[in-house]
Write a protein that holds these residues in place. Structure first.
Motif, PDB file in Angstrom:
ATOM      1  N   ARG A  45       0.851  -1.183   0.000  1.00 42.35           N
ATOM      2  CA  ARG A  45       0.000   0.000   0.000  1.00 42.35           C
ATOM      3  C   ARG A  45       0.892   1.240   0.000  1.00 42.35           C
ATOM      4  NH1 ARG A  45      -2.096  -0.584   4.504  1.00 42.35           N
ATOM      5  NH2 ARG A  45      -1.453   1.237   5.714  1.00 42.35           N
ATOM      6  N   PRO A  46       0.922   1.988  -1.097  1.00 44.83           N
ATOM      7  CA  PRO A  46       1.779   3.182  -1.121  1.00 44.83           C
ATOM      8  C   PRO A  46       1.350   4.188  -0.058  1.00 44.83           C
ATOM      9  CG  PRO A  46       1.002   2.628  -3.333  1.00 44.83           C
ATOM     10  CD  PRO A  46       0.201   1.803  -2.363  1.00 44.83           C
ATOM     11  N   ARG A  47       2.322   4.959   0.420  1.00 45.59           N
ATOM     12  CA  ARG A  47       1.997   5.995   1.416  1.00 45.59           C
ATOM     13  C   ARG A  47       0.938   6.946   0.858  1.00 45.59           C
ATOM     14  NH1 ARG A  47       5.316   8.435   5.557  1.00 45.59           N
ATOM     15  NH2 ARG A  47       7.278   7.738   4.629  1.00 45.59           N
ATOM     16  N   GLU A  48       1.084   7.308  -0.417  1.00 47.46           N
ATOM     17  CA  GLU A  48       0.070   8.106  -1.117  1.00 47.46           C
ATOM     18  C   GLU A  48      -0.594   7.186  -2.142  1.00 47.46           C
ATOM     19  OE1 GLU A  48      -0.384  11.807  -4.291  1.00 47.46           O
ATOM     20  OE2 GLU A  48       1.608  11.013  -3.794  1.00 47.46           O
ATOM     21  N   PRO A  49      -1.758   6.615  -1.829  1.00 49.14           N
ATOM     22  CA  PRO A  49      -2.365   5.608  -2.705  1.00 49.14           C
ATOM     23  C   PRO A  49      -3.047   6.212  -3.934  1.00 49.14           C
ATOM     24  CG  PRO A  49      -3.786   5.977  -0.825  1.00 49.14           C
ATOM     25  CD  PRO A  49      -2.556   6.842  -0.613  1.00 49.14           C
ATOM     26  N   ARG A  50      -2.259   6.899  -4.750  1.00 51.17           N
ATOM     27  CA  ARG A  50      -2.776   7.499  -5.989  1.00 51.17           C
ATOM     28  C   ARG A  50      -2.385   6.608  -7.165  1.00 51.17           C
ATOM     29  NH1 ARG A  50      -0.359  10.653  -9.812  1.00 51.17           N
ATOM     30  NH2 ARG A  50       1.458  11.057  -8.475  1.00 51.17           N
ATOM     31  N   VAL A  66      -4.990  -2.894  -2.822  1.00 51.11           N
ATOM     32  CA  VAL A  66      -3.953  -2.752  -1.794  1.00 51.11           C
ATOM     33  C   VAL A  66      -4.491  -2.108  -0.527  1.00 51.11           C
ATOM     34  CG1 VAL A  66      -2.144  -2.638  -3.547  1.00 51.11           C
ATOM     35  CG2 VAL A  66      -3.142  -0.516  -2.672  1.00 51.11           C
ATOM     36  N   ALA A  67      -5.814  -1.945  -0.429  1.00 53.24           N
ATOM     37  CA  ALA A  67      -6.402  -1.256   0.723  1.00 53.24           C
ATOM     38  C   ALA A  67      -6.008  -1.912   2.040  1.00 53.24           C
ATOM     39  CB  ALA A  67      -7.925  -1.210   0.583  1.00 53.24           C
ATOM     40  N   ASP A  68      -5.885  -3.239   2.058  1.00 57.30           N
ATOM     41  CA  ASP A  68      -5.538  -3.957   3.288  1.00 57.30           C
ATOM     42  C   ASP A  68      -4.100  -4.459   3.279  1.00 57.30           C
ATOM     43  OD1 ASP A  68      -8.144  -3.672   4.354  1.00 57.30           O
ATOM     44  OD2 ASP A  68      -8.836  -5.369   3.146  1.00 57.30           O
ATOM     45  N   ALA A  69      -3.322  -4.055   2.293  1.00 59.80           N
ATOM     46  CA  ALA A  69      -1.926  -4.502   2.195  1.00 59.80           C
ATOM     47  C   ALA A  69      -1.048  -3.669   3.129  1.00 59.80           C
ATOM     48  CB  ALA A  69      -1.428  -4.376   0.763  1.00 59.80           C
TER      49      ALA A  69
END
Length: 209
Positions: A45-50, A66-69
């Motif tokens: 999950r990227p720090r900024e999930p864009r 990746v919401a729960d990754a």
């Protein structure tokens, strides 16, 4: 039969957008003395999930996937000690090593101390007459199964291409690559130096017995 000695790890990143700190997946393939012994793939999950639609169209990963990754530090914690000190292989290492360096720096984490080798440079040395040296082209050429842009599959293909290229160039280990004119790159907590492809020496004719 020549056996490629030593230990290495092939890595591949997929990114959510154009920034080098947006890793959303990492694939790793572990190599032991001429064999791929294991492959892993981890969503991040990227720090900024864009997620840029262009990137998602390539690798198929979207924000909801990746919401729960875990974020990168948790994924890296499970890999760090096993990667430390190994030769890192990457196909177009300038990209994958840049993602690794920038993401670690973004989280204020130390870089591992490792040499690294670009397998695109290896492939160009091993098979200079091929019209292309992209991962999928080489996989087709060598008969390597590939689910392209899935990080685990890409990492495994990278490792298998490196092994095939080393055999083609009659190397006893990846550390001998510098006699082909390629200089290993290096990353460590103090910084990095790039992998470079210098002038290739004349190829010796292969002797078949």
């Amino acid at each position: 039969m020549t056996v490629i000695s030593g230990h290495a790890v092939a890595i591949d990143f997929e990114t959510a957008n154009e920034t080098r700190t947006s890793a959303c997946s990492i694939g790793v393939a572990w190599i032991e003395n001429g064999r791929v012994t294991g492959t892993e793939e981890h969503l991040i999950r990227p720090r900024e999930p864009r997620f840029n639609p262009f990137n998602s169209a390539i690798h198929g990963i979207r924000e909801e996937d990746v919401a729960d990754a875990p974020e990168f530090p948790e994924v890296w914690a499970a890999l760090r000690e096993r990667v430390q000190g190994r030769l890192i292989l990457a196909h177009n290492a300038a990209f994958d090593l840049s993602v690794l360096r920038h993401t670690l720096t973004d989280y204020d984490l130390d870089l591992p101390a490792c040499d690294y080798l670009c397998t695109v440079m290896m492939a160009r040395r091993a098979w200079p007459t091929l019209t292309g040296h992209r991962l999928n082209h080489l996989a087709d050429f060598l008969g390597i199964a590939l689910h392209h842009h899935h990080a685990g599959s890409d990492a495994e293909a990278c490792g298998r291409i490196a092994l095939a290229a080393a055999l083609e160039m009659e190397l006893g280990g990846f550390g001998e690559i510098e006699r082909t004119g390629i200089r290993l790159g290096r990353i460590d907590p103090g910084g990095y130096s790039p992998c470079k492809g210098g002038k290739a020496p004349p190829r010796r004719p292969r002797v078949v017995v």
